[in-house]
Design a protein around this motif. Structure first.
Motif, short mmCIF file in Angstrom:
data_model
loop_
_atom_site.label_atom_id
_atom_site.label_comp_id
_atom_site.label_asym_id
_atom_site.label_seq_id
_atom_site.Cartn_x
_atom_site.Cartn_y
_atom_site.Cartn_z
N VAL A 29 7.99 11.38 2.94
CA VAL A 29 6.82 11.31 3.82
C VAL A 29 6.95 12.36 4.93
N LYS A 30 8.12 12.46 5.53
CA LYS A 30 8.33 13.44 6.61
C LYS A 30 8.18 14.88 6.13
N ARG A 31 8.59 15.15 4.89
CA ARG A 31 8.48 16.50 4.33
C ARG A 31 7.03 16.89 4.04
N VAL A 32 6.26 15.93 3.56
CA VAL A 32 4.92 16.23 3.07
C VAL A 32 3.85 16.21 4.17
N VAL A 33 3.93 15.27 5.06
CA VAL A 33 2.89 15.11 6.07
C VAL A 33 3.16 16.07 7.24
N PRO A 34 2.16 16.86 7.61
CA PRO A 34 2.35 17.76 8.75
C PRO A 34 2.73 16.98 10.02
N ALA A 35 3.61 17.56 10.80
CA ALA A 35 4.16 16.88 11.98
C ALA A 35 3.06 16.38 12.94
N ASP A 36 1.97 17.14 13.06
CA ASP A 36 0.91 16.73 13.99
C ASP A 36 0.06 15.58 13.45
N GLN A 37 0.29 15.17 12.21
CA GLN A 37 -0.43 14.05 11.62
C GLN A 37 0.46 12.84 11.37
N LEU A 38 1.74 12.99 11.66
CA LEU A 38 2.70 11.92 11.36
C LEU A 38 3.23 11.30 12.64
N PHE A 39 3.08 10.00 12.73
CA PHE A 39 3.67 9.24 13.83
C PHE A 39 4.80 8.42 13.23
N VAL A 40 6.02 8.74 13.64
CA VAL A 40 7.20 8.01 13.14
C VAL A 40 7.55 6.97 14.18
N MET A 41 7.47 5.71 13.79
CA MET A 41 7.75 4.62 14.71
C MET A 41 9.06 3.96 14.33
N GLU A 42 10.04 4.16 15.17
CA GLU A 42 11.36 3.54 14.97
C GLU A 42 11.22 2.06 15.32
N LEU A 43 11.67 1.21 14.43
CA LEU A 43 11.56 -0.22 14.69
C LEU A 43 12.22 -0.55 16.02
N THR B 64 0.82 -1.21 0.00
CA THR B 64 0.00 0.00 0.00
C THR B 64 0.85 1.27 0.00
N ALA B 65 2.14 1.15 0.23
CA ALA B 65 3.01 2.33 0.36
C ALA B 65 2.98 3.26 -0.85
N PRO B 66 2.90 2.75 -2.07
CA PRO B 66 2.90 3.68 -3.21
C PRO B 66 1.69 4.61 -3.23
N PHE B 67 0.68 4.30 -2.45
CA PHE B 67 -0.56 5.07 -2.49
C PHE B 67 -0.69 6.04 -1.33
N TRP B 68 0.36 6.16 -0.50
CA TRP B 68 0.24 7.01 0.68
C TRP B 68 -0.09 8.45 0.33
N LEU B 69 0.53 8.98 -0.72
CA LEU B 69 0.29 10.37 -1.08
C LEU B 69 -1.14 10.56 -1.59
N ASP B 70 -1.61 9.65 -2.40
CA ASP B 70 -3.00 9.72 -2.88
C ASP B 70 -3.97 9.69 -1.70
N LEU B 71 -3.69 8.81 -0.74
CA LEU B 71 -4.55 8.72 0.44
C LEU B 71 -4.47 9.98 1.29
N HIS B 72 -3.27 10.53 1.39
CA HIS B 72 -3.09 11.77 2.16
C HIS B 72 -3.86 12.93 1.51
N VAL B 73 -3.84 12.99 0.20
CA VAL B 73 -4.59 14.04 -0.50
C VAL B 73 -6.10 13.83 -0.32
N LYS B 74 -6.54 12.59 -0.44
CA LYS B 74 -7.97 12.27 -0.31
C LYS B 74 -8.47 12.49 1.12
N TYR B 75 -7.63 12.15 2.10
CA TYR B 75 -7.99 12.28 3.52
C TYR B 75 -6.94 13.15 4.21
N PRO B 76 -6.97 14.45 3.97
CA PRO B 76 -5.89 15.33 4.43
C PRO B 76 -5.73 15.44 5.94
N ARG B 77 -6.72 15.07 6.71
CA ARG B 77 -6.59 15.15 8.17
C ARG B 77 -6.24 13.81 8.81
#
Length: 114
Positions: free
Chosen positions: A97-111, A7-20
């Motif tokens: 992903v880090k550049r495009v997604v606003p910080a308050d909407q991005l959860f970065v999970m370090e393995l 599903t990773a190739p579609f993250w930007l499309d999903l982000h645009v469709k569901y911006p929040r």
């Protein structure tokens, strides 16, 4: 989301469709990512005999994953063997992903963070 997730190739499309919507980005160091990808999904995709068995759990997903995961780079053994290039693709994906997604909407999970 990881660049080899189908599903990773579609993250930007999903982000645009569901911006929040919140986005989870799973990250790890590039060396461990390459080893894991090489020993799992790349290995599977590069051995077409695995994909001929309709009883294999990944049979239905394989054609989609071959095209979408890293734009088909996993299927091509010669391309995937260029380790530094592949690791850079992985790192670039994470940075995009880090550049495009606003910080308050991005959860970065370090393995390994659990």
């Amino acid at each position: 989301m990881d660049p080899v997730d189908p599903t990773a190739p579609f993250w930007l499309d999903l982000h645009v469709k569901y911006p929040r919507a919140k986005i989870i980005l799973t990250v790890r160091d590039a060396d461990s990512w390459y080893i894991l990808a090489k020993n799992t999904i790349a290995s599977y995709q590069q051995h077409s005999d695995n994909q001929a068995d309709p009883n294999h759990p990944c049979f239905k997903m394989a054609p989609m994953a071959q095209v979408t995961c890293l734009d088909g780079r996993l299927k091509d053994a010669e391309v995937f063997s260029r380790q530094q290039e592949m690791k850079q693709v992985f790192l670039n994906y994470n940075e995009q992903v880090k550049r495009v997604v606003p910080a308050d909407q991005l959860f970065v999970m370090e393995l390994g963070e659990g």
